[in-house]
Design a protein around this motif. Structure first.
Motif, short mmCIF file in Angstrom:
data_model
loop_
_atom_site.label_atom_id
_atom_site.label_comp_id
_atom_site.label_asym_id
_atom_site.label_seq_id
_atom_site.Cartn_x
_atom_site.Cartn_y
_atom_site.Cartn_z
N LEU A 29 74.87 64.59 131.85
CA LEU A 29 75.20 64.58 130.43
C LEU A 29 74.51 65.74 129.73
O LEU A 29 73.41 66.14 130.12
N PRO A 30 75.13 66.27 128.68
CA PRO A 30 74.48 67.37 127.96
C PRO A 30 73.26 66.87 127.18
O PRO A 30 73.18 65.70 126.81
N SER A 31 72.35 67.78 126.94
CA SER A 31 71.15 67.41 126.19
C SER A 31 71.48 67.24 124.71
O SER A 31 72.55 67.66 124.23
N THR A 34 72.18 70.57 123.05
CA THR A 34 73.49 71.13 123.36
C THR A 34 74.57 70.47 122.50
O THR A 34 75.45 71.14 121.96
N ILE A 35 74.47 69.17 122.34
CA ILE A 35 75.44 68.44 121.51
C ILE A 35 75.36 68.92 120.06
O ILE A 35 76.39 69.15 119.42
N GLU A 36 74.14 69.10 119.56
CA GLU A 36 73.98 69.56 118.18
C GLU A 36 74.54 70.96 118.00
O GLU A 36 75.20 71.25 116.99
N GLN A 37 74.33 71.84 118.96
CA GLN A 37 74.87 73.20 118.88
C GLN A 37 76.39 73.18 118.86
O GLN A 37 77.03 73.91 118.08
N GLU A 38 76.99 72.35 119.68
CA GLU A 38 78.45 72.27 119.71
C GLU A 38 79.00 71.68 118.42
O GLU A 38 80.04 72.12 117.94
N MET A 39 78.30 70.71 117.87
CA MET A 39 78.75 70.12 116.60
C MET A 39 78.70 71.16 115.48
O MET A 39 79.61 71.22 114.66
N GLU A 40 77.67 71.98 115.45
CA GLU A 40 77.57 73.02 114.45
C GLU A 40 78.68 74.05 114.62
O GLU A 40 79.27 74.51 113.65
#
Length: 45
Positions: A29-31, A34-40
């Motif tokens: 699973l992504p960290s 990484t999830i926050e960066q993709e959401m931004e």
């Protein structure tokens, strides 16, 4: 053509003859970062 599948080979199958294998998880699973960066990135697009 026959509507029923041929199960003769399945009936001959011996589960005890199978070799044991070790499975290893490859899809991690992504960290959280990484999830926050993709959401931004999605929000800015």
């Amino acid at each position: 053509m026959c509507d029923k599948p041929n199960l003769s080979e399945v009936e001959k199958f011996h589960k005890k003859k199978m070799k044991k294998t070790n499975t290893e998880e490859k899809n991690t699973l992504p960290s959280k970062e990484t999830i926050e960066q993709e959401m931004e990135f999605v929000k800015s697009s």
